[in-house]
Design an enzyme around this catalytic site. Structure first.
Site, PDB file in Angstrom:
ATOM      1  N   ASP A 118       0.809  -1.138   0.011  1.00  0.00           N
ATOM      2  CA  ASP A 118       0.080   0.019   0.032  1.00  0.00           C
ATOM      3  C   ASP A 118       0.914   1.246  -0.083  1.00  0.00           C
ATOM      4  O   ASP A 118       1.636   1.605   0.877  1.00  0.00           O
ATOM      5  CB  ASP A 118      -0.815   0.044   1.128  1.00  0.00           C
ATOM      6  CG  ASP A 118      -1.898   0.935   1.083  1.00  0.00           C
ATOM      7  OD1 ASP A 118      -1.735   2.261   0.871  1.00  0.00           O
ATOM      8  OD2 ASP A 118      -3.108   0.742   1.873  1.00  0.00           O
ATOM      9  N   LYS A 122      -0.965   9.614   1.271  1.00  0.00           N
ATOM     10  CA  LYS A 122      -1.213  10.991   2.157  1.00  0.00           C
ATOM     11  C   LYS A 122       0.218  11.275   2.905  1.00  0.00           C
ATOM     12  O   LYS A 122       0.604  10.253   3.591  1.00  0.00           O
ATOM     13  CB  LYS A 122      -2.368  11.000   2.692  1.00  0.00           C
ATOM     14  CG  LYS A 122      -3.678  11.119   2.084  1.00  0.00           C
ATOM     15  CD  LYS A 122      -5.042  10.816   2.860  1.00  0.00           C
ATOM     16  CE  LYS A 122      -6.170  10.965   2.043  1.00  0.00           C
ATOM     17  NZ  LYS A 122      -7.605  11.141   2.632  1.00  0.00           N
ATOM     18  N   ASP A 154       3.702  -0.292  -8.688  1.00  0.00           N
ATOM     19  CA  ASP A 154       3.193   0.338  -9.838  1.00  0.00           C
ATOM     20  C   ASP A 154       2.848   1.675  -9.522  1.00  0.00           C
ATOM     21  O   ASP A 154       2.874   2.572 -10.532  1.00  0.00           O
ATOM     22  CB  ASP A 154       2.011  -0.434 -10.117  1.00  0.00           C
ATOM     23  CG  ASP A 154       0.883   0.030  -9.102  1.00  0.00           C
ATOM     24  OD1 ASP A 154       1.036  -0.647  -8.088  1.00  0.00           O
ATOM     25  OD2 ASP A 154      -0.319   0.437  -9.579  1.00  0.00           O
TER      26      ASP A 154
END
Length: 212
Positions: A118, A122, A154
């Protein structure tokens, strides 16, 4: 990506303690006892549905592998594959990548994989990124000297952040690839489920390989 809960996941995990452990804080330096043979131990942090780690275990019977995943539904999907395959060199862990030094002893790991983690884009979530310095410190503690950390994503922003983070931590790069699937230096790429789908749609895959 968070998966939907699987009602069968918890019973399946409970039924196979020989294949999977849940937050194993008593296993440091004892992992080789979980395998048929004592062999170099490799760890994937965030294994998703397991295509990568299962393929690696199949391709490298001379190594032992651990798949660590935080999501119960995801690790249960890997477990379902392992129940069928019964690979003697693969063990699973339902646990948190932030607790690696609780799970593993110093210099216990011969190589570590981070595949499509992940990106936590932010800024306020920077400390959750698996290439943040606190995570790197844990990897350094559990990995053997000069063991390789392999990272694929990616997400260009996450790749650039990780490049800077690893560099600032003093790591040495063996490979920096801006397009894994078109890089002639990359000859042994093992794709994840997500990677196959994303690259088939024309997406670019980035990779770093480095050591402490």
């Amino acid at each position: 990506m968070r998966l939907r809960n699987k009602t069968w996941a918890k019973p399946l995990i409970a039924a196979h303690p020989e294949l999977i452990l849940v937050r194993p804080e008593n296993m440091a330096s004892q992992w080789q006892t979980r395998f048929d043979k004592e062999q170099p131990l490799y760890l994937e942090v965030g294994s998703g549905k397991g295509q990568f780690i299962v393929a690696m275990a199949q391709a490298h019977p001379e190594h032992n592998f651990i798949a660590l995943e935080l999501q119960e539904a995801a690790i249960a999907m890997i477990l379902k594959k392992q129940v069928a395959l019964k690979l003697p060199n693969l063990q699973l862990v339902l646990g948190d990548g932030a607790d690696l030094t609780d799970y593993f002893d110093d210099s216990e790991i011969s190589g570590l994989f981070l595949n499509f983690s992940d990106p936590w884009p932010k800024t306020r979530h920077e400390k959750r990124r698996l290439t943040y310095r606190n995570f790197l410190s844990q990897y350094q503690a559990i990995m053997k000297p000069n063991a390789l950390l392999q990272f694929k994503t990616d997400n260009q922003g996450f790749f650039e952040y990780s490049l800077v983070s690893l560099n600032n931590f003093g790591m040495t790069f063996e490979l920096v690839s801006l397009d894994v699937h078109h890089d002639k230096r990359v000859t042994d790429n093992v794709p994840t489920e997500y990677e196959e789908k994303f690259s088939a749609d024309g997406g670019r895959i980035y990779e770093l390989v480095a050591h402490f």
